[in-house]
Design a protein around this motif. Structure first.
Motif, PDB file in Angstrom:
ATOM      1  N   PHE A   1       0.859  -1.191   0.000  1.00  0.00           N
ATOM      2  CA  PHE A   1       0.000   0.000   0.000  1.00  0.00           C
ATOM      3  C   PHE A   1       0.895   1.240   0.000  1.00  0.00           C
ATOM      4  O   PHE A   1       1.932   1.262   0.673  1.00  0.00           O
ATOM      5  CB  PHE A   1      -0.882   0.054   1.262  1.00  0.00           C
ATOM      6  CG  PHE A   1      -1.852  -1.095   1.396  1.00  0.00           C
ATOM      7  CD1 PHE A   1      -2.970  -1.195   0.575  1.00  0.00           C
ATOM      8  CD2 PHE A   1      -1.654  -2.083   2.357  1.00  0.00           C
ATOM      9  CE1 PHE A   1      -3.872  -2.251   0.710  1.00  0.00           C
ATOM     10  CE2 PHE A   1      -2.548  -3.146   2.499  1.00  0.00           C
ATOM     11  CZ  PHE A   1      -3.659  -3.227   1.674  1.00  0.00           C
TER      12      PHE A   1
ATOM     13  N   TRP B   1       2.376 -13.590   9.223  1.00  0.00           N
ATOM     14  CA  TRP B   1       2.367 -12.271   8.554  1.00  0.00           C
ATOM     15  C   TRP B   1       3.725 -11.625   8.789  1.00  0.00           C
ATOM     16  O   TRP B   1       4.163 -11.509   9.943  1.00  0.00           O
ATOM     17  CB  TRP B   1       1.247 -11.407   9.110  1.00  0.00           C
ATOM     18  CG  TRP B   1       1.096 -10.088   8.415  1.00  0.00           C
ATOM     19  CD1 TRP B   1       0.449  -9.862   7.231  1.00  0.00           C
ATOM     20  CD2 TRP B   1       1.595  -8.815   8.862  1.00  0.00           C
ATOM     21  NE1 TRP B   1       0.530  -8.514   6.913  1.00  0.00           N
ATOM     22  CE2 TRP B   1       1.226  -7.856   7.893  1.00  0.00           C
ATOM     23  CE3 TRP B   1       2.329  -8.396   9.967  1.00  0.00           C
ATOM     24  CZ2 TRP B   1       1.545  -6.509   8.005  1.00  0.00           C
ATOM     25  CZ3 TRP B   1       2.665  -7.041  10.078  1.00  0.00           C
ATOM     26  CH2 TRP B   1       2.265  -6.119   9.105  1.00  0.00           C
TER      27      TRP B   1
ATOM     28  N   LEU C   1      -0.826  -4.413  10.427  1.00  0.00           N
ATOM     29  CA  LEU C   1      -1.998  -5.130  10.933  1.00  0.00           C
ATOM     30  C   LEU C   1      -2.257  -4.701  12.377  1.00  0.00           C
ATOM     31  O   LEU C   1      -1.331  -4.408  13.128  1.00  0.00           O
ATOM     32  CB  LEU C   1      -1.756  -6.641  10.954  1.00  0.00           C
ATOM     33  CG  LEU C   1      -1.840  -7.427   9.652  1.00  0.00           C
ATOM     34  CD1 LEU C   1      -1.903  -8.927   9.953  1.00  0.00           C
ATOM     35  CD2 LEU C   1      -3.020  -7.015   8.806  1.00  0.00           C
TER      36      LEU C   1
HETATM   37  O1  LIG Z   1      -1.624  -7.627   5.143  1.00  0.00           O
HETATM   38  C1  LIG Z   1      -2.781  -7.271   5.268  1.00  0.00           C
HETATM   39  O2  LIG Z   1      -3.136  -6.093   5.262  1.00  0.00           O
HETATM   40  C2  LIG Z   1      -3.841  -8.280   5.438  1.00  0.00           C
HETATM   41  C3  LIG Z   1      -3.305  -9.600   5.687  1.00  0.00           C
HETATM   42  C4  LIG Z   1      -4.426 -10.444   6.070  1.00  0.00           C
HETATM   43  O3  LIG Z   1      -4.968 -10.289   7.089  1.00  0.00           O
HETATM   44  C5  LIG Z   1      -4.962 -11.391   5.150  1.00  0.00           C
HETATM   45  O4  LIG Z   1      -4.501 -11.477   4.023  1.00  0.00           O
HETATM   46  O5  LIG Z   1      -5.874 -12.097   5.608  1.00  0.00           O
END
Ligand SMILES: O=C(O)CCC(=O)C(=O)O
Length: 290
Positions: free
Chosen positions: A146, A174, A187
């Motif tokens: 992002f 993550w 997150l």
């Molecule tokens: O990285 C993210 O913003 C979201 C990751 C996540 O929660 C997902 O892909 O389920």
């Protein structure tokens, strides 16, 4: 938290007050002690493990550099290093939509540097410890990137709603690929929300910015926290940190408002021998609908 009286997610404000935000609990001590029982117990109790500094920071930053090097001139701020991932403020004309064939994110998740990074024994080893036996890394590995100004972030959701075609014995890891303080869009996790019955948060789905998709719980993090009477847990992530979470915990991300871009990888594990959700057997593409 440093003085950010208001943060945003998907352009919607959330006040930074003690009833809405609290700190993630670190568990790197248990990781380094190799205390498998304690790690499993912490994961069961909290729904997540926050493991600061357990990955090689230099390797994570090299991965960041390898990704941002794939962008055409003009995307990164002039004179900056791709490892820093600094947005110039403009997207070059002709760049395909995010994550579809032809976009660098689509190419990158199929590339050797990315796949080599994920082969680090730390990731699968931890998943084996936590799932209690042999594991498989699911082939759909999501790269999320992002930049400021997009007002886009991950809505509050539980992973199980996106992989409900298989056993719930899965874990998500993550990885922030770069430093990721609150204003860079990390997150955040809704405290203790893995213990909620889905019926308790179902009413939140009726107010949505995505009327055609019932899977997101909400794009409004303050409303979500107040409705469920729980805080969003945050931290100031650094490259080298790792999160693990269960598929029932509600999580979301904040908006990116810094010049430094938010980049992360989401990798999931299931127990060997369990039947996988078929949607997770192909490399990720942003238009795969999964
Ligand atoms: O990285 C993210 O913003 C979201 C990751 C996540 O929660 C997902 O892909 O389920």
């Amino acid at each position: 938290m440093t003085p950010h009286p208001t943060l945003h997610s998907n352009g919607v404000p959330i006040s930074v007050t003690p009833d809405l935000f609290g700190p993630l609990t670190p568990s790197a001590d248990l990781f380094h002690e190799g205390d498998a029982d304690a790690l499993r117990a912490r994961l069961r109790a909290d729904g997540y493990l926050y493991l600061p500094g357990v990955l090689d920071r230099a390797e994570v930053l090299r991965l960041r550099g390898a990704y941002f090097s794939l962008f055409p001139a003009g995307y990164l701020a002039p004179g900056t290093d791709p490892e820093d991932g600094v947005f110039s403020g403009s997207v070059p004309a002709g760049l395909p939509a995010y994550g579809v064939a032809g976009h660098p994110a689509h190419t990158f998740v199929r590339s050797e540097p990315f796949l080599r990074f994920l082969r680090t024994p730390r990731l699968a080893g931890l998943a084996e410890t936590l799932l209690g036996g042999g594991v498989e890394m699911l082939p759909r590995r999501i790269l999320r990137h992002f930049h400021r100004g997009s007002d886009r972030a991950s809505r509050a959701h539980v992973d199980l709603d996106y992989m409900d075609g298989a056993s719930p014995q899965v874990l998500t890891t993550w990885i922030p690929v770069g430093d990721c303080p609150p204003r860079t869009g990390p997150l955040v996790y809704l405290e203790g929300s893995h213990t909620l019955a889905p019926e308790e948060y179902a009413p939140l789905r009726d107010t949505t910015d995505r009327p055609d998709d019932r899977r997101p719980i909400s794009h409004d993090l303050e409303r979500t926290a107040r409705h469920l009477g729980r805080r969003w847990l945050w931290t100031d992530f650094s490259a080298g940190d790792l999160m693990v979470h269960v598929p029932q915990i509600i999580h979301a991300s904040l908006d990116t408002t810094t010049d430094a871009m938010r980049l992360s990888v989401d990798v999931r594990f299931m127990r060997s021998g369990d039947a996988p959700d078929a949607r997770w057997l192909r490399p990720w593409s942003a238009d795969d609908g999964a």
